[in-house]
Design a protein around this motif. Structure first.
Motif, PDB file in Angstrom:
ATOM      1  N   LEU A 484       0.614  -0.936  -0.075  1.00  0.00           N
ATOM      2  CA  LEU A 484       0.014  -0.535   0.085  1.00  0.00           C
ATOM      3  C   LEU A 484       0.862   1.580   0.014  1.00  0.00           C
ATOM      4  CD1 LEU A 484      -2.444  -1.083   2.191  1.00  0.00           C
ATOM      5  CD2 LEU A 484      -2.984  -0.919  -0.147  1.00  0.00           C
ATOM      6  N   VAL A 485       2.209   1.360   1.035  1.00  0.00           N
ATOM      7  CA  VAL A 485       2.872   2.729   0.493  1.00  0.00           C
ATOM      8  C   VAL A 485       3.796   2.378  -0.843  1.00  0.00           C
ATOM      9  CG1 VAL A 485       5.066   3.283   1.268  1.00  0.00           C
ATOM     10  CG2 VAL A 485       3.633   2.604   2.911  1.00  0.00           C
ATOM     11  N   LEU A 489      -1.048   4.958  -0.775  1.00  0.00           N
ATOM     12  CA  LEU A 489      -2.350   4.453  -0.980  1.00  0.00           C
ATOM     13  C   LEU A 489      -2.195   4.371   1.071  1.00  0.00           C
ATOM     14  CD1 LEU A 489      -3.450   1.240  -2.846  1.00  0.00           C
ATOM     15  CD2 LEU A 489      -4.474   3.779  -2.891  1.00  0.00           C
ATOM     16  N   LEU A 490      -0.531   4.296   1.429  1.00  0.00           N
ATOM     17  CA  LEU A 490      -0.546   4.904   2.654  1.00  0.00           C
ATOM     18  C   LEU A 490       1.202   5.534   2.565  1.00  0.00           C
ATOM     19  CD1 LEU A 490      -1.150   1.971   5.002  1.00  0.00           C
ATOM     20  CD2 LEU A 490      -2.550   3.348   5.398  1.00  0.00           C
ATOM     21  N   ALA A 491       1.099   6.488   3.420  1.00  0.00           N
ATOM     22  CA  ALA A 491       2.519   7.324   3.823  1.00  0.00           C
ATOM     23  C   ALA A 491       3.441   6.313   4.446  1.00  0.00           C
ATOM     24  CB  ALA A 491       1.537   8.747   4.771  1.00  0.00           C
ATOM     25  N   HIS A 492       3.555   5.872   5.187  1.00  0.00           N
ATOM     26  CA  HIS A 492       4.006   4.687   6.207  1.00  0.00           C
ATOM     27  C   HIS A 492       3.800   3.361   6.024  1.00  0.00           C
ATOM     28  CE1 HIS A 492       6.079   8.530   7.257  1.00  0.00           C
ATOM     29  NE2 HIS A 492       5.064   8.486   7.403  1.00  0.00           N
ATOM     30  N   GLU A 503     -12.350   0.509   6.506  1.00  0.00           N
ATOM     31  CA  GLU A 503     -10.863   1.487   5.622  1.00  0.00           C
ATOM     32  C   GLU A 503      -9.749   0.407   4.823  1.00  0.00           C
ATOM     33  OE1 GLU A 503     -11.687   4.857   8.612  1.00  0.00           O
ATOM     34  OE2 GLU A 503      -9.620   3.587   9.204  1.00  0.00           O
ATOM     35  N   LEU A 504      -9.058  -0.587   5.370  1.00  0.00           N
ATOM     36  CA  LEU A 504      -8.219  -1.624   5.474  1.00  0.00           C
ATOM     37  C   LEU A 504      -8.645  -2.746   4.007  1.00  0.00           C
ATOM     38  CD1 LEU A 504      -5.745  -3.123   4.953  1.00  0.00           C
ATOM     39  CD2 LEU A 504      -6.629  -4.863   6.826  1.00  0.00           C
ATOM     40  N   ARG A 511      -8.347  -0.909  -3.537  1.00  0.00           N
ATOM     41  CA  ARG A 511      -7.732  -0.142  -4.239  1.00  0.00           C
ATOM     42  C   ARG A 511      -7.701   1.697  -4.441  1.00  0.00           C
ATOM     43  NH1 ARG A 511      -3.820  -3.178  -8.809  1.00  0.00           N
ATOM     44  NH2 ARG A 511      -4.106  -4.927  -7.930  1.00  0.00           N
ATOM     45  N   ARG A 512      -8.633   1.486  -3.741  1.00  0.00           N
ATOM     46  CA  ARG A 512      -9.040   3.595  -3.420  1.00  0.00           C
ATOM     47  C   ARG A 512      -9.011   4.354  -1.690  1.00  0.00           C
ATOM     48  NH1 ARG A 512     -14.763   1.944  -4.818  1.00  0.00           N
ATOM     49  NH2 ARG A 512     -16.074   2.209  -2.291  1.00  0.00           N
ATOM     50  N   ILE A 513      -8.379   5.107  -1.778  1.00  0.00           N
ATOM     51  CA  ILE A 513      -8.374   5.697   0.029  1.00  0.00           C
ATOM     52  C   ILE A 513      -9.772   6.250   0.807  1.00  0.00           C
ATOM     53  CG2 ILE A 513      -7.435   7.544   1.331  1.00  0.00           C
ATOM     54  CD1 ILE A 513      -5.333   7.818  -0.192  1.00  0.00           C
ATOM     55  N   PRO A 514     -10.705   5.576   1.320  1.00  0.00           N
ATOM     56  CA  PRO A 514     -11.398   6.206   2.069  1.00  0.00           C
ATOM     57  C   PRO A 514     -11.230   7.502   3.240  1.00  0.00           C
ATOM     58  CG  PRO A 514     -10.893   4.815   3.151  1.00  0.00           C
ATOM     59  CD  PRO A 514      -9.764   4.048   2.375  1.00  0.00           C
TER      60      PRO A 514
END
Length: 662
Positions: A484-485, A489-492, A503-504, A511-514
């Motif tokens: 995901l990083v 889609l994720l920063a960390h 959400e996961l 493959r989208r950010i809620p």
């Protein structure tokens, strides 16, 4: 018409008659009618009063009950009169008023040495079952306060030259409180006087400031399950497992139709709270849940017999539990991270999720029902050997021996939540694990009843599996987070632990950010989680009001408990609310704890002294204190919000006292 003696009578029309009949220490009492007073002049009335039995060697005074102090009040106005003449004058004046009463009650009392009010339960704190006594001694108008815990130990006393407990005697006050508890269903406020020999009760009434709460949530439901702050992902996983696989089937078996759709868990301030209504329904059959409901919901011994306690699990039931735990362990031991294929990775996560559900069925029964029931009468801490798994034992022994190699190679994690890294990953907590040169007697403590021994072994096994499951989830989640990083889609990577399960799913499958999991939101969740982990949270939420565990800094008088391990230690206080504070511990600290995970024991071994909020026999800090002869006090109910981190203090394990520097 003569003055009527009020003899003890269970069906008497006056309270004092019924109280005397139940054995309460009621002073000699009379009922005087208006006609009797108006038929006599003052001199004749004085002679009539003097003709009463001359108890107390003539050194008596009178108490006149004048009726309710305020409209709708149950409390009578008590007037103290120091002579027969004063009583006669008061009666004449009272019965010649425009709207006089038909009759009054008077009581004869000896000259008092002290007087006050006894509250059978704390008048301001619904979360405490402490008895509070307030009073003054003769010749001193300064009000004194005594506080006794539910075991009858004095935990607070006002500073005074003529101490109330020394003058009256704690046993007399405790005996009166016990009589009031047995006589009345609701907490009482009893007005008393002491004549140097006898403690007399003048009147008693329900404590009006203690309504029975309608809704109660507790953070102290099962220390072995949720004893510190939880990340959102672990909450949505573990909370759901226990809800669907333990509480829902239990409610169905017990016929709790009204609780079928009621949530058993709620996450507040990053801590998991359990709905005490579920424990309230279990009280009759399961004595081990008594400390999981507030004092207002705990039944009195004299009110009904209730159902017979549930018998401990038989050999067949224990065998089924052991077989199921063994099956779960085999699955977890054989588990390996899947190839980084989206569908396979998600199926692997669902496989661990199903194992969590199966484990929750056994874990819930052991942690909430069978083990607490078996230890309901346990007076002291269970020996440490009964509480630790192999990982904790190995690291504790390495700390005591100063063996850094074993510590560096250990996969011990200070919490089941996947956010906690093992020691072999060199988390911040590793740097604070220093050699603690102490001897270890793991068998020290109070051995559990024979019937509980196999249950404790299974409880320990289930806990080990919960940690192993968390470790497997950690490995998989970090694997997913790396993808995901990479996909931005994720920063960390560690952000994955601060997602809710839905959400996961949206991030991984869709493959989208809620919107609810934007980067700024996750950052706020992490900050809030760490703040809550260090500050702690209230023990109880009653009708939306928090009680106990206020986060430090608020002055509180309850700084005494029960001596657990003798010894005197001076040093700085260190409040420990979660594993995240373990890296702040220094050798010689006076460590203040509430609920403790057994995985923290290697760090706690460095403590100069331990101060423990409760008296849970499963508290690993208490077991460690006995095993390593660390001076300790336990049962200091308000300690977590009575001290400030870093304050200087002195602990006396013999007296059970903590003295904090001003």
């Amino acid at each position: 018409m003569s003055i009527e003696v009020l003899a003890a009578d269970e069906r008497g029309s006056e309270n004092v008659q019924r109280w005397a009949a139940s054995g309460l220490p009621v002073p000699p009492s009379w009922r005087i009618s208006r006609e009797a007073v108006l038929a006599l002049d003052t001199a004749a009335l004085v002679r009539e009063l003097r003709g009463l039995p001359r108890m107390f060697n003539g050194q008596r005074y009178w108490v006149l009950h004048q009726g309710a102090m305020n409209e709708g009040s149950q409390r009578e106005s008590l007037v103290n009169l120091d002579s027969d003449e004063a009583l006669a004058a008061a009666l004449s004046s009272l019965f010649r008023r425009a709207d006089p009463p038909r009759q009054v009650v008077v009581q004869a009392l000896p000259r008092q040495c002290a007087a006050g009010v006894l509250f059978t339960r704390h008048p301001l704190r619904q979360d405490l079952s402490h008895m509070v006594v307030e009073g003054v001694t003769d010749g001193d108008d300064r009000r004194q306060r005594l506080i006794f815990d539910d075991h009858g130990h004095l935990v607070y006393r006002s500073d005074s030259d003529a101490a109330l407990d020394d003058l009256v005697g704690a046993p007399r006050l405790l005996a009166l409180a016990e009589q009031l508890r047995r006589r009345f269903e609701r907490p009482q406020a009893g007005e008393w006087i002491f004549d140097g020999d006898t403690l007399w009760l003048l009147q008693t009434l329900p404590v009006g400031s203690l309504p029975v709460p309608k809704e109660v949530w507790t953070r102290r439901a099962a220390p072995a399950l949720f004893n510190q702050a939880l990340t959102p992902l672990w909450y949505t996983l573990a909370g759901r497992w226990l809800k669907t696989e333990f509480w829902a089937p239990l409610a169905a078996r017990r016929g709790w139709a009204d609780l079928a759709r009621v949530e058993p868990y709620r996450r507040q301030q990053s801590h998991l709270y359990t709905n005490s209504e579920f424990f309230r329904r279990l009280q009759d059959r399961h004595p081990g849940v008594a400390d999981k409901v507030p004092p207002a919901w705990q039944p009195l011994e004299t009110v009904g017999e209730g159902e017979a306690p549930a018998p401990p699990p038989g050999a067949l039931s224990r065998a089924r539990t052991g077989w199921e735990l063994a099956r779960i362990e085999r699955r977890l031991r054989r588990w390996r991270p899947p190839a980084l294929d989206r569908e396979r990775a998600w199926r692997a996560l669902m496989g661990l999720d199903r194992l969590g559900e199966r484990l929750a069925r056994q874990d819930g029964a052991l942690s909430y029902l069978t083990v607490p029931d078996g230890l309901a009468r346990q007076g002291g801490p269970v020996p440490l050997a009964w509480l630790l798994g192999d990982r904790e034992k190995a690291v504790l022994e390495a700390v005591l021996a100063g063996d850094e190699t074993i510590i560096d190679a250990s996969d011990l994690r200070p919490g089941a939540d996947p956010v906690h890294a093992p020691l072999c990953e060199k988390p911040a907590q590793r740097s604070s694990l220093r050699a603690a040169r102490r001897s270890l007697d793991a068998a020290a403590g109070e051995a559990p009843p024979e019937a509980v021994a196999p249950l404790l072994a299974q409880w320990r096994h289930a806990r080990d599996l919960r940690f192993l499951l968390g470790a497997r989830l950690r490995a998989l989640l970090l694997q997913l987070a790396a993808v995901l990083v990479q996909e931005k889609l994720l920063a960390h990577r560690d952000d994955v632990f601060f997602l809710y399960f839905d959400e996961l799913w949206e991030l991984w499958v869709e493959r989208r950010i809620p919107g609810s999991a934007a980067g700024e939101v996750l950052g706020q969740r992490k900050v809030r989680y760490l703040e809550d982990a260090h500050a702690g949270a209230p023990d109880w939420k009653m009708d939306r009001i928090g009680f106990g565990f206020g986060g430090g800094g608020r002055p509180s008088p309850v700084l005494r408990g029960t001596g657990l391990v003798p010894g005197r230690v001076t040093g700085p206080l260190r409040r420990l609310c979660s594993a995240w504070a373990l890296n702040r511990l220094q050798p010689g600290d006076i460590v203040v704890v509430d609920q403790v995970d057994p995985s923290w024991v290697p760090w706690l071994a460095q403590a100069g002294a331990l101060v423990i909020a409760g008296r849970d026999p499963l508290n690993a800090a208490a077991g460690l204190a006995r095993a390593c002869a660390i001076p300790a006090v336990w049962g200091v109910s308000d300690i977590m919000h009575s001290v400030v981190d870093g304050q200087g203090a002195q602990v006396d394990g013999e007296k059970g006292e903590l003295v904090v520097d001003s």
